[in-house]
Scaffold this motif. Structure first.
Motif, PDB file in Angstrom:
ATOM      1  N   SER A 161      -2.355  12.167  -9.861  1.00  0.00           N
ATOM      2  CA  SER A 161      -3.298  11.970  -9.546  1.00  0.00           C
ATOM      3  C   SER A 161      -4.464  13.094  -8.618  1.00  0.00           C
ATOM      4  O   SER A 161      -5.213  13.760  -8.516  1.00  0.00           O
ATOM      5  N   LEU A 162      -3.282  13.223  -7.317  1.00  0.00           N
ATOM      6  CA  LEU A 162      -3.663  14.414  -6.336  1.00  0.00           C
ATOM      7  C   LEU A 162      -2.926  15.709  -6.742  1.00  0.00           C
ATOM      8  O   LEU A 162      -3.334  16.752  -6.568  1.00  0.00           O
TER       9      LEU A 162
ATOM     10  N   ARG B 185      -3.223  20.348  -6.025  1.00  0.00           N
ATOM     11  CA  ARG B 185      -2.688  20.380  -4.602  1.00  0.00           C
ATOM     12  C   ARG B 185      -1.029  20.275  -4.803  1.00  0.00           C
ATOM     13  O   ARG B 185      -0.694  20.731  -6.169  1.00  0.00           O
TER      14      ARG B 185
ATOM     15  N   THR C 199       0.282   7.803  -8.055  1.00  0.00           N
ATOM     16  CA  THR C 199      -0.767   8.527  -6.997  1.00  0.00           C
ATOM     17  C   THR C 199      -0.210  10.429  -7.112  1.00  0.00           C
ATOM     18  O   THR C 199      -0.762  10.689  -6.592  1.00  0.00           O
TER      19      THR C 199
ATOM     20  N   LYS D 273     -12.244  17.318   0.798  1.00  0.00           N
ATOM     21  CA  LYS D 273     -10.992  16.603  -0.134  1.00  0.00           C
ATOM     22  C   LYS D 273      -9.983  15.758   0.476  1.00  0.00           C
ATOM     23  O   LYS D 273     -10.510  15.401  -0.936  1.00  0.00           O
ATOM     24  N   ASP D 274     -10.022  16.286   1.403  1.00  0.00           N
ATOM     25  CA  ASP D 274      -8.009  15.511   1.872  1.00  0.00           C
ATOM     26  C   ASP D 274      -9.191  14.280   1.011  1.00  0.00           C
ATOM     27  O   ASP D 274      -8.503  12.991   0.288  1.00  0.00           O
TER      28      ASP D 274
ATOM     29  N   ALA E 154      -7.790   0.603   3.247  1.00  0.00           N
ATOM     30  CA  ALA E 154      -7.252   1.977   3.184  1.00  0.00           C
ATOM     31  C   ALA E 154      -8.115   3.240   3.119  1.00  0.00           C
ATOM     32  O   ALA E 154      -8.193   4.473   3.903  1.00  0.00           O
TER      33      ALA E 154
ATOM     34  N   ASP F 250     -10.349  12.972  -2.531  1.00  0.00           N
ATOM     35  CA  ASP F 250      -8.917  13.353  -3.564  1.00  0.00           C
ATOM     36  C   ASP F 250      -8.139  11.249  -2.647  1.00  0.00           C
ATOM     37  O   ASP F 250      -7.838  10.903  -4.321  1.00  0.00           O
ATOM     38  N   LEU F 251      -7.734  11.031  -1.716  1.00  0.00           N
ATOM     39  CA  LEU F 251      -7.116  10.000  -1.676  1.00  0.00           C
ATOM     40  C   LEU F 251      -7.982   8.951  -2.152  1.00  0.00           C
ATOM     41  O   LEU F 251      -7.218   7.805  -2.303  1.00  0.00           O
TER      42      LEU F 251
ATOM     43  N   ALA G 289      -9.238   4.202   6.577  1.00  0.00           N
ATOM     44  CA  ALA G 289      -8.317   5.431   7.108  1.00  0.00           C
ATOM     45  C   ALA G 289      -8.306   6.212   6.591  1.00  0.00           C
ATOM     46  O   ALA G 289      -7.946   7.347   7.607  1.00  0.00           O
TER      47      ALA G 289
ATOM     48  N   PHE H 244     -10.277   8.719  -3.954  1.00  0.00           N
ATOM     49  CA  PHE H 244     -10.356   8.254  -5.414  1.00  0.00           C
ATOM     50  C   PHE H 244      -9.241   7.762  -6.202  1.00  0.00           C
ATOM     51  O   PHE H 244      -9.237   7.649  -7.026  1.00  0.00           O
ATOM     52  N   ALA H 245      -8.108   8.316  -5.717  1.00  0.00           N
ATOM     53  CA  ALA H 245      -6.588   8.046  -6.590  1.00  0.00           C
ATOM     54  C   ALA H 245      -6.410   6.988  -6.037  1.00  0.00           C
ATOM     55  O   ALA H 245      -5.668   5.711  -6.586  1.00  0.00           O
ATOM     56  N   LEU H 246      -7.167   6.664  -4.752  1.00  0.00           N
ATOM     57  CA  LEU H 246      -6.803   4.428  -4.413  1.00  0.00           C
ATOM     58  C   LEU H 246      -8.095   4.430  -4.886  1.00  0.00           C
ATOM     59  O   LEU H 246      -7.583   2.157  -4.767  1.00  0.00           O
TER      60      LEU H 246
ATOM     61  N   ARG I 226     -15.178   9.969  -8.878  1.00  0.00           N
ATOM     62  CA  ARG I 226     -15.098  11.519  -8.252  1.00  0.00           C
ATOM     63  C   ARG I 226     -16.154  12.098  -7.319  1.00  0.00           C
ATOM     64  O   ARG I 226     -16.776  12.123  -6.142  1.00  0.00           O
TER      65      ARG I 226
ATOM     66  N   GLN J 188     -11.474  21.819   4.025  1.00  0.00           N
ATOM     67  CA  GLN J 188     -10.646  20.991   3.196  1.00  0.00           C
ATOM     68  C   GLN J 188     -10.046  18.898   3.541  1.00  0.00           C
ATOM     69  O   GLN J 188      -9.918  18.513   3.172  1.00  0.00           O
TER      70      GLN J 188
ATOM     71  N   ALA K 284      -5.754  16.557  -8.934  1.00  0.00           N
ATOM     72  CA  ALA K 284      -6.712  17.734  -8.014  1.00  0.00           C
ATOM     73  C   ALA K 284      -6.391  19.381  -7.349  1.00  0.00           C
ATOM     74  O   ALA K 284      -7.261  19.278  -6.617  1.00  0.00           O
TER      75      ALA K 284
ATOM     76  N   ARG L  20       2.322  16.000   2.488  1.00  0.00           N
ATOM     77  CA  ARG L  20       0.952  16.026   3.460  1.00  0.00           C
ATOM     78  C   ARG L  20       0.187  14.851   3.830  1.00  0.00           C
ATOM     79  O   ARG L  20       0.011  14.209   4.610  1.00  0.00           O
ATOM     80  N   VAL L  21      -0.758  15.341   2.627  1.00  0.00           N
ATOM     81  CA  VAL L  21      -2.038  13.604   2.271  1.00  0.00           C
ATOM     82  C   VAL L  21      -1.432  12.576   2.513  1.00  0.00           C
ATOM     83  O   VAL L  21      -1.734  11.483   2.770  1.00  0.00           O
TER      84      VAL L  21
ATOM     85  N   LEU M  16       1.157   4.102  -2.810  1.00  0.00           N
ATOM     86  CA  LEU M  16       1.268   5.451  -2.207  1.00  0.00           C
ATOM     87  C   LEU M  16       2.458   6.400  -2.527  1.00  0.00           C
ATOM     88  O   LEU M  16       1.890   7.495  -2.455  1.00  0.00           O
TER      89      LEU M  16
ATOM     90  N   LEU N   1       0.810  -1.595  -0.213  1.00  0.00           N
ATOM     91  CA  LEU N   1      -0.002  -0.074   0.395  1.00  0.00           C
ATOM     92  C   LEU N   1       0.954   0.919  -0.105  1.00  0.00           C
ATOM     93  O   LEU N   1       0.297   2.128  -1.316  1.00  0.00           O
TER      94      LEU N   1
ATOM     95  N   ALA O  37      -1.547   5.793   8.462  1.00  0.00           N
ATOM     96  CA  ALA O  37      -2.676   4.976   8.584  1.00  0.00           C
ATOM     97  C   ALA O  37      -2.252   3.654   7.981  1.00  0.00           C
ATOM     98  O   ALA O  37      -3.065   2.815   9.531  1.00  0.00           O
TER      99      ALA O  37
END
Lengths: 208, 208
Positions: free
Chosen positions: A175-176, A181, A172, B158-159, B193, B162-163, B196, B165-167, B137, B155, A179, A188-189, A167, A163, A196
């Motif tokens: 992709s982020l 960023r 990945t 959105k985190d 994931a 987006d996460l 989490a 969505f990527a996963l 999405r 925020q 969005a 940070r994400v 990530l 995982l 996690a």
DNA sequence: AATTAGATATACATAATGTATATTCAATCT
DNA sequence: AGATTGAATATACATTATGTATATCTAATT
């Protein structure tokens, strides 16, 4: 009549210089071009001020050039900082740092995105890139081994490794980024998601 | 002298049939071929028993054919089950189900992997695929809105979106699959994931 | 019987990778 | 100084794709 051969400092220096120039022109072309589809050896050769045949002389093929560009980017991408990160006392801090280093790497030169695109059309190049990514997987594995509690199952460790490997991959990151960023926000994400992913390794109650 | 035009049941039926045959041949070629680089309209036409020009008649271009194949796969990929999933009472269970549905979709037909590869070389096709992914999405966003506590910041929402969505993207699925996992194992890891990723939305203490 | 839609046949333009052969030119060896 | 060598060039060619153009064929409709 064995042909006398010699090494020529001036010659090989000049050759190395053109080689550098071609690599530079190639990465610039990748960076500025809008798609890998438009990336041709003709374009690169013209941008470098050499002939297409010179590119073949130096790199053998399109794939050879792409690999050379990838290695050049990797050399200047700050990945050497991984060595320091891996020796940090706190393996969780080390993981945070690792994410930081890779986010910086993926965002430093937009040519890496185009190189990942090139993986789609050239299986052997894709394999070469994958091999280079295996270093990242080994790094993650080493950290997970330090973080995991003794009673953590091999399955849980593998889950965490795979995982976190996903990530911290370029897709990945892309992709982020797509969005909307910044590099630091993506970082940070991803850091939060990686932390996690460690949870199942430390809780003394593995679900059963 | 306006040309008299007419609709012909037998004609359009036959046309629709060849169209289906070409799409079938194309997805088979994508599935069996080892790389998108080898995917040519010549190959597809021969496999379908038609001329290359017929392919152009039906789809306009290589891109048109690829889009048609994508839509065909999407139609039979089980994505219609998303409607039911979205109406589940428990939004967390709905998210689990959503992951399940997409893992099934990504793994059902290996041609989807090749279509994602095609995104690398054709920006407009890439855009078309991205638009189709936007439905995913929006689905994630809707679920997050139901799951998030009232005090959860935009925020943080959105985190999470987006996460997740990527996963749930194809690249993540492919990365985990490449690590030697079955579809169900990938599904389990992604579900964990995603769960989490919800944590920051429910804890009443948002880090400050 | 004339017309029309869909498929075909043939040809061509363009662009890209990759190979082959001969040649130029400056650096190096004897 | 003169022969030789390595790197780059010039020119040409084979192959494979996409995409366009034009004319023809055939069976379904009017």
């Amino acid at each position: 009549m064995p042909p006398r051969s010699y090494v020529s400092p001036a010659r090989s220096a000049a050759a190395a210089e053109t080689r550098e120039r071609v690599i530079e022109a190639a990465s610039r072309t990748l960076r500025e071009g809008e798609s890998i589809a438009r990336f041709s050896l003709d374009t690169v050769a013209k941008a470098a001020g050499v002939t297409r045949l010179t590119v073949y002389n130096q790199f053998g093929s399109r794939r050879g050039l792409l690999e050379a560009v990838f290695d050049e980017i990797a050399r200047h991408g700050g990945l050497h900082q991984l060595a320091d990160a891996m020796t940090m006392d706190d393996p969780r801090a080390a993981l945070d740092r690792m994410v930081e280093i890779f986010c910086a790497f993926w965002s430093r030169d937009s040519a890496v995105g185009r190189l990942h695109d090139a993986m789609a059309t050239d299986p052997e190049f894709a394999e070469a890139v994958r091999e280079r990514n295996e270093r990242r997987r080994r790094g993650v594995t080493a950290l997970i081994d330090r973080i995991a509690a003794r009673q953590a199952s091999p399955q849980a460790r593998k889950d965490a490794v795979d995982l976190i490997f996903a990530l911290t991959s370029y897709p990945t990151f892309a992709s982020l980024s797509a969005a909307g960023r910044s590099r630091d926000e993506v970082c940070r994400v991803v850091q939060a998601a990686c932390r996690a992913a460690l949870q199942p390794l430390t809780l003394s109650n593995p679900s059963s």
